[in-house]
Every structure is written in structure tokens, then in C-alpha cells.
Scaffold this motif. Sequence first.
Motif, PDB file in Angstrom:
ATOM      1  N   ILE A 177      82.532 -17.700 101.576  1.00 19.57           N
ATOM      2  CA  ILE A 177      82.397 -18.572 100.154  1.00 19.57           C
ATOM      3  C   ILE A 177      81.874 -20.054 100.768  1.00 19.57           C
ATOM      4  N   ASP A 178      81.145 -20.695 100.496  1.00 13.91           N
ATOM      5  CA  ASP A 178      80.722 -21.842 100.550  1.00 13.91           C
ATOM      6  C   ASP A 178      81.672 -23.433 100.390  1.00 13.91           C
ATOM      7  N   LEU A 179      81.938 -22.836  99.168  1.00 13.25           N
ATOM      8  CA  LEU A 179      82.725 -24.130  98.604  1.00 13.25           C
ATOM      9  C   LEU A 179      84.078 -23.457  97.765  1.00 13.25           C
ATOM     10  N   TYR A 180      85.283 -23.333  98.291  1.00 13.18           N
ATOM     11  CA  TYR A 180      86.388 -22.816  97.689  1.00 13.18           C
ATOM     12  C   TYR A 180      87.305 -23.707  97.020  1.00 13.18           C
ATOM     13  N   TYR A 181      87.611 -23.511  95.988  1.00 17.94           N
ATOM     14  CA  TYR A 181      88.301 -24.684  95.020  1.00 17.94           C
ATOM     15  C   TYR A 181      89.944 -24.208  94.633  1.00 17.94           C
TER      16      TYR A 181
ATOM     17  N   LYS B 287      86.056 -17.185 106.383  1.00 21.11           N
ATOM     18  CA  LYS B 287      85.875 -16.531 105.010  1.00 21.11           C
ATOM     19  C   LYS B 287      85.317 -17.792 103.982  1.00 21.11           C
ATOM     20  N   VAL B 288      85.613 -19.012 104.539  1.00 22.67           N
ATOM     21  CA  VAL B 288      85.454 -20.235 103.698  1.00 22.67           C
ATOM     22  C   VAL B 288      84.689 -21.194 104.480  1.00 22.67           C
ATOM     23  N   ARG B 289      83.697 -22.232 103.977  1.00 23.01           N
ATOM     24  CA  ARG B 289      83.186 -23.127 104.711  1.00 23.01           C
ATOM     25  C   ARG B 289      83.599 -24.470 104.412  1.00 23.01           C
ATOM     26  N   PHE B 290      83.813 -24.801 103.115  1.00 24.00           N
ATOM     27  CA  PHE B 290      84.217 -26.189 102.740  1.00 24.00           C
ATOM     28  C   PHE B 290      85.340 -25.844 101.578  1.00 24.00           C
ATOM     29  N   LEU B 291      86.380 -27.023 101.427  1.00 21.05           N
ATOM     30  CA  LEU B 291      87.478 -26.955 100.416  1.00 21.05           C
ATOM     31  C   LEU B 291      87.047 -27.937  99.313  1.00 21.05           C
ATOM     32  N   GLY B 292      87.714 -27.469  98.269  1.00 14.63           N
ATOM     33  CA  GLY B 292      87.743 -28.497  97.081  1.00 14.63           C
ATOM     34  C   GLY B 292      89.050 -28.167  96.136  1.00 14.63           C
TER      35      GLY B 292
END
Length: 328
Positions: A118-122, A147-152
Motif C-alpha cells: 500500500i503506498d499510503l496507509y492511514y 507492506k506499506v510505503r508511507f503513513l498517514g
Amino acid sequence: MKKRELGRSGLEVSALGLGCMGMSEFYGSLDEDESIRTIHRAIEMGLTFLDTADMYGVGRNEELVGRAIKGRRDDVILATKFGNVRAADGTPLGINGRPEYVKQACDASLKRLGVDHIDLYYQHRVDPNTPIEETVGAMADLVQAGKVRFLGLSEASPRTIAKANDVHPIAALQTEYSLWSREVEDEILPLCRELGIGFVAYSPLGRGFLTGQIKSFDDLEESDYRRFSPRFQGDNFRKNLDLVERIHEIAKEKGCSSSQLALAWLLSRGEDIVPIPGTKRRSYLEENAGALDVTLSQDELRRIDEAAPLGAAAGFRYPEASMKVIDK
């Protein structure tokens, strides 16, 4: 397609995104074939920042998005969310930010989306019963695992944003922002800029109200959740129609639609702001994209500010129960 970086994260996305929620729930009748064609058209146009969540349609929206991007994964920036828990029948079960749940939710989303990352996981809503440091710590583990690139974060308070960013860099905050929801301008937007966090504006068209297409309460289908939204009811509805009419007059003079004016206004608020208008129809998608070609003069911006100042909308933006779970 114009691009914008989310804060100082290094994550570059299309200047307008596509909110996919209404393709599976909340906004009346559904047409999955047209929804998938809308996603395909968005990719063709370069609107490649796609937004979904595990609670939309109780997982069905992620599945729909997954089918739409099959074979096109490298063409999109994919954002999804966890934390709003629902039973299989849609019954709300509360908010969960516990570390073990974060990892379970991510694996479930990856499976439904049919992707390996997932590119951006919020975090969709902040869990008041779990320290944000624990939740973001688990999210950071997902980054380490690939599994995730960036966090939100979504709808987080300034205090929560700052504490979360101390644990792991937060790439984006997603919160409601539009001509009738400008509260973030007081504290949240300045803090995001100080910390280098991008701002993703959801409901940038006021859940469709700012389009000018909704003239009466009866325009909403029986299954449309906006029938329960305070801003769409009684005296609030009539007062908010006046606000929309003021925006429409400026748009008419400008030679654009009310939707395009509202989106162009948001885009003018800063290069770190990325609106994600939702639609399930190609015609509205194409209309929204036209906002990228609308340039507003200082005089036009002044007139828009006068027409829709902070606090102009009548009524709360969610029903009382939903307002209670927003982090403050």
C-alpha cells in the motif's frame, strides 16, 4: 497531469485524487461497471491517486478498486485506511488502533486489493483507548516489512499529529476541507506545514452540496446517508443553499462550474494540499479535472472568501454520534 508532493515526504501524487467511497456505499444507487470505468478513465487522465478504506462497503470498495487496477498497479498511488471497525452486516463496532489489529487489518486490505504493498496507509480515526505511539509504532513495522510505503492519519488533532510524527514521519493528514469546512485553517494546517506533512482534503465539494446539483432534500435517494447529515436538513439546508448560490454566481462569471471553482480554490490554498473529490461517474470525474485549468485572481479569491468565510456552513458536518469519535 500536474503533480504535488505530500509535504516533505517525497511521495508525489497527482494534484487531484479520486475518492472511491461512493462507488460501494453511502451515496445512493451503485453501478460497479461504471465505477470501474471511472477509475480506468482517471488513470488515463493522470488522476492516479486513488483513495479507499477497509470500512467502505465493508471491504467491497477495496475489492472493487483491486479489480480496477489489476494489471495497472504501477500506474497508481494507492491509499487505504484502517481503524473504523464494522461487522459483516455493516454495524459499527468502534475504533481499533491496537498494534495487533493494525497488522491484521493491513494484511486483510492487501488481500482485498490484490496487491503486495500500500503506498499510503492511514489510521482512519484515532483510537482514544490506544496510545497513538503504539498504533503508529505498529504502522512503522509495516513500513519495515515492505507492506506499506508511507503513513498517514485522518481527522487527528494537533496534539495527536505531533506525537505520531515523533514516532515515525507522517506523510499526510487526511481531513475534511472545503469552502464549507474551513476549521483546519486555524491550527491543523499550520502544524502540518511546520512538520512537513501533506494535507489531503476529503469531501472538497461538501459531499456534493457545493456542486449546485442538489436543490432540495428530495434530490437525495432514500438510501443516501446525507439524509442524516445535519447540513442537509431543515433550516440548515436552506441556509447552505444560499452559500452555494453565492459560489455559483462567481463560477458563472468565471465561466466554470461551481465544482471547478470550489476545487480551484482549494488548490490555490497551497502546493501541499491535494483534494480527493469522490465520484462514481466519468462525466463528473472529467468535470472535476477541469479545475486544474482554473486560475483564480486575487480579487476572485477575495470574493470567494467573502462568500464562504470560516464557519459559513449551517450545521455540524456529521451527525452527533460521528462527531463524538473525531479526535479533539
